[in-house]
Design a protein around this motif. Structure first.
Motif, PDB file in Angstrom:
ATOM      1  N   ALA A  71     -11.772  -2.376  -3.588  1.00  0.00           N
ATOM      2  CA  ALA A  71     -10.411  -1.993  -3.963  1.00  0.00           C
ATOM      3  C   ALA A  71     -10.357  -1.573  -5.428  1.00  0.00           C
ATOM      4  CB  ALA A  71      -9.450  -3.149  -3.710  1.00  0.00           C
TER       5      ALA A  71
ATOM      6  N   GLY B 228      -2.122  -9.496   4.826  1.00  0.00           N
ATOM      7  CA  GLY B 228      -2.011  -8.483   3.779  1.00  0.00           C
ATOM      8  C   GLY B 228      -2.665  -7.179   4.184  1.00  0.00           C
ATOM      9  N   TYR B 229      -3.795  -7.261   4.876  1.00  0.00           N
ATOM     10  CA  TYR B 229      -4.495  -6.069   5.333  1.00  0.00           C
ATOM     11  C   TYR B 229      -3.640  -5.289   6.329  1.00  0.00           C
ATOM     12  CZ  TYR B 229      -8.168  -3.198   7.374  1.00  0.00           C
ATOM     13  OH  TYR B 229      -8.902  -2.148   7.821  1.00  0.00           O
TER      14      TYR B 229
ATOM     15  N   VAL C 259      -7.157   0.661  -6.713  1.00  0.00           N
ATOM     16  CA  VAL C 259      -6.078  -0.251  -6.351  1.00  0.00           C
ATOM     17  C   VAL C 259      -5.939  -1.286  -7.460  1.00  0.00           C
ATOM     18  CG1 VAL C 259      -5.313  -1.962  -4.660  1.00  0.00           C
ATOM     19  CG2 VAL C 259      -6.536   0.076  -3.902  1.00  0.00           C
TER      20      VAL C 259
ATOM     21  N   LYS D  83       1.958   0.071   5.818  1.00  0.00           N
ATOM     22  CA  LYS D  83       2.632   0.744   4.712  1.00  0.00           C
ATOM     23  C   LYS D  83       2.058   2.145   4.531  1.00  0.00           C
ATOM     24  CE  LYS D  83       2.699  -1.597   0.933  1.00  0.00           C
ATOM     25  NZ  LYS D  83       2.454  -2.143  -0.424  1.00  0.00           N
ATOM     26  N   ASN D  84       0.757   2.291   4.697  1.00  0.00           N
ATOM     27  CA  ASN D  84       0.121   3.600   4.524  1.00  0.00           C
ATOM     28  C   ASN D  84       0.420   4.559   5.671  1.00  0.00           C
ATOM     29  OD1 ASN D  84      -1.001   2.809   2.114  1.00  0.00           O
ATOM     30  ND2 ASN D  84      -2.913   2.121   3.039  1.00  0.00           N
TER      31      ASN D  84
ATOM     32  N   GLN E 282      -0.376  -5.409   6.642  1.00  0.00           N
ATOM     33  CA  GLN E 282       0.786  -4.877   5.936  1.00  0.00           C
ATOM     34  C   GLN E 282       0.433  -3.595   5.187  1.00  0.00           C
ATOM     35  OE1 GLN E 282       2.175  -8.092   3.493  1.00  0.00           O
ATOM     36  NE2 GLN E 282       3.415  -8.979   5.127  1.00  0.00           N
ATOM     37  N   GLU E 283      -0.737  -3.554   4.560  1.00  0.00           N
ATOM     38  CA  GLU E 283      -1.156  -2.351   3.839  1.00  0.00           C
ATOM     39  C   GLU E 283      -1.416  -1.197   4.791  1.00  0.00           C
ATOM     40  OE1 GLU E 283      -1.415  -1.436   0.584  1.00  0.00           O
ATOM     41  OE2 GLU E 283      -0.286  -3.284   0.283  1.00  0.00           O
ATOM     42  N   ILE E 284      -1.990  -1.464   5.936  1.00  0.00           N
ATOM     43  CA  ILE E 284      -2.223  -0.409   6.911  1.00  0.00           C
ATOM     44  C   ILE E 284      -0.895   0.153   7.400  1.00  0.00           C
ATOM     45  CG2 ILE E 284      -3.026   0.034   9.277  1.00  0.00           C
ATOM     46  CD1 ILE E 284      -5.364  -1.795   8.726  1.00  0.00           C
TER      47      ILE E 284
END
Length: 72
Positions: free
Chosen positions: A26, A62-63, A31, A69-70, A65-67
């Protein structure tokens, strides 16, 4: 019973390695990662190896959520 304990600790070590590798990845991708070098010392790694299932839940949360969000 000893075999179970050894597997549990081995998976904790693998979990620590995944966290270290993903943090470095990251950082290379740009990031913003909190400065964990000060807080992520040997005692923190030992604690994470012992309570890795809880850390795994937070990591996956968290992983995911990031996927999501992207994708938006």
């Amino acid at each position: 019973m000893l075999k179970f304990i050894l597997w549990y600790l081995f998976l904790g070590v693998v979990f620590n390695a995944i966290i270290d590798i993903s943090t470095e990845y990251a950082k290379r991708k740009g990031v913003i990662v909190p400065d964990s070098d000060k807080n992520w010392n040997l005692s923190s790694r030992i604690m994470a190896a012992l309570i890795w299932p809880i850390g795994l839940v937070y990591y996956l949360r968290g992983y995911i959520q990031e996927i999501n969000k992207n994708k938006k």
